[in-house]
Design a protein around this motif. Structure first.
Motif, PDB file in Angstrom:
ATOM      1  N   ALA A 140      43.426  62.416  89.792  1.00 48.43           N
ATOM      2  CA  ALA A 140      44.787  62.528  90.326  1.00 48.43           C
ATOM      3  C   ALA A 140      44.778  63.166  91.710  1.00 48.43           C
ATOM      4  CB  ALA A 140      45.655  63.355  89.380  1.00 48.43           C
ATOM      5  N   LEU A 141      43.925  64.214  91.923  1.00 50.40           N
ATOM      6  CA  LEU A 141      43.843  64.876  93.211  1.00 50.40           C
ATOM      7  C   LEU A 141      43.366  63.918  94.290  1.00 50.40           C
ATOM      8  CD1 LEU A 141      44.013  67.404  94.955  1.00 50.40           C
ATOM      9  CD2 LEU A 141      41.698  68.015  94.191  1.00 50.40           C
ATOM     10  N   GLU A 146      43.602  60.653  94.274  1.00 54.60           N
ATOM     11  CA  GLU A 146      44.659  59.662  94.518  1.00 54.60           C
ATOM     12  C   GLU A 146      45.795  60.279  95.336  1.00 54.60           C
ATOM     13  OE1 GLU A 146      44.570  56.556  93.904  1.00 54.60           O
ATOM     14  OE2 GLU A 146      42.815  56.417  92.604  1.00 54.60           O
ATOM     15  N   ALA A 147      46.104  61.555  95.071  1.00 56.29           N
ATOM     16  CA  ALA A 147      47.176  62.220  95.819  1.00 56.29           C
ATOM     17  C   ALA A 147      46.793  62.378  97.285  1.00 56.29           C
ATOM     18  CB  ALA A 147      47.486  63.581  95.199  1.00 56.29           C
ATOM     19  N   ASP A 154      44.769  60.418  98.947  1.00 54.76           N
ATOM     20  CA  ASP A 154      44.893  59.077  99.532  1.00 54.76           C
ATOM     21  C   ASP A 154      46.355  58.756  99.819  1.00 54.76           C
ATOM     22  OD1 ASP A 154      42.183  58.646  99.473  1.00 54.76           O
ATOM     23  OD2 ASP A 154      42.195  57.549  97.573  1.00 54.76           O
ATOM     24  N   LEU A 155      47.245  59.117  98.879  1.00 54.76           N
ATOM     25  CA  LEU A 155      48.671  58.852  99.064  1.00 54.76           C
ATOM     26  C   LEU A 155      49.198  59.592 100.296  1.00 54.76           C
ATOM     27  CD1 LEU A 155      51.442  57.787  98.150  1.00 54.76           C
ATOM     28  CD2 LEU A 155      51.615  59.791  96.658  1.00 54.76           C
ATOM     29  N   ALA A 156      48.823  60.875 100.435  1.00 53.06           N
ATOM     30  CA  ALA A 156      49.273  61.645 101.597  1.00 53.06           C
ATOM     31  C   ALA A 156      48.785  61.010 102.897  1.00 53.06           C
ATOM     32  CB  ALA A 156      48.783  63.089 101.496  1.00 53.06           C
TER      33      ALA A 156
END
Length: 282
Positions: free
Chosen positions: A140-141, A143-144, A146-148
């Motif tokens: 999750a970290l 992916e987060a 990457d999202l940011a």
């Protein structure tokens, strides 16, 4: 033979949903009516304090101005509408209540989730499951992060596009009531389209509210676009605004006067002999 009217059929579920909404809708309509009465009462008190038609002002023009004020008082503020479901309300500071759109966001999201599920099965042989031997927090970290990164990329690209659009707007500014590039009455079609992109949802189409016929001169035109936040006056309309409506754009100390409760500005980009009731920075 008389044609029979086919009334729309409602399912029991639709009837029940409509019945549940009736109390909230009735309450809201009552609140809306009370707010309208309050605005009209305040306008009446304002008229009473102002007194009769000032000397030297045409009674017809004076009444035209009063009718415009009454129309504004009777019109609900922009964004007010019936609650969509149950007791839904628009609270101070909220965005306007949603209107009928085009596509279902949830359906599109569900479709993407289903596609990701199929991709996971193809890639890993199974959908995502609990206790699968991986560290979900680390996944999750990552992916987060990457999202940011992607969100920052979107922000930078949008800022660059907006800067380009603002530069394009400058090419279509008004010069003596005409677009300096298109040589057509301002705002030209290109500028209107650019404004709709740079400031989405802030500018409704302008509509002519009234025209004041002035002897020996071009009629003074008053146009309106909701939500009204200011009154912009062409320089050559100032004298007629004062002469026929008894209104001065500025107080003696230089501060802006108000017309129908909105501050007046003198804007050289406004078309000749026109008064625009418009959103601010339109």
């Amino acid at each position: 033979m008389t044609d029979q009217i086919e009334w729309p059929r409602m399912t029991p579920e639709t009837w029940e949903a409509t019945r549940r909404q009736l109390p909230a809708r009735s309450e809201y309509l009552g609140e809306l009516a009370q707010e309208t009465v309050t605005r009209v009462t305040a306008l009446y008190e304002q008229w009473t304090r102002a007194g009769s038609v000032p000397l030297g002002v045409s009674p017809n023009r004076w009444w035209d101005a009063r009718l415009l004020e009454l129309d504004s008082a009777l019109t609900p503020p922009a964004g007010q509408s019936l609650p969509i479901q149950g007791a839904l309300r628009e609270r101070p500071g909220d965005q306007p209540l949603p209107t009928e759109g085009q596509e279902s966001v949830q359906d599109a999201l569900i479709k993407l989730i289903e596609e990701r599920r199929e991709l996971g099965i193809q890639r890993y042989g199974t959908p995502l499951q609990t206790f699968n031997g991986r560290n979900a927090v680390r996944d999750a970290l990552e992916e987060a992060l990457d999202l940011a990164t992607y969100l920052m990329q979107i922000e930078m690209e949008q800022n660059a596009r907006q800067a380009g659009l603002r530069e394009a707007l400058k090419l279509h500014e008004a010069d003596q009531g005409l677009c300096r590039t298109c040589a057509t009455p301002s705002p030209c079609a290109t500028r209107s389209a650019l404004v709709a992109i740079v400031q989405p949802g802030t500018q409704a189409p302008m509509k002519t509210v009234t025209r004041f016929a002035i002897k020996g001169a071009t009629p003074l035109r008053v146009m309106r676009a909701d939500p009204v936040q200011e009154v912009a006056c062409a320089p050559d309309a100032v004298a007629d605004l004062h002469k026929h409506l008894g209104i001065d754009p500025l107080h003696q100390d230089g501060s802006p006067c108000k017309y129908m409760g909105f501050p007046i500005t003198i804007d050289e980009s406004v078309p000749s002999r026109t008064v625009l009731m418009r959103p601010r920075n339109a």
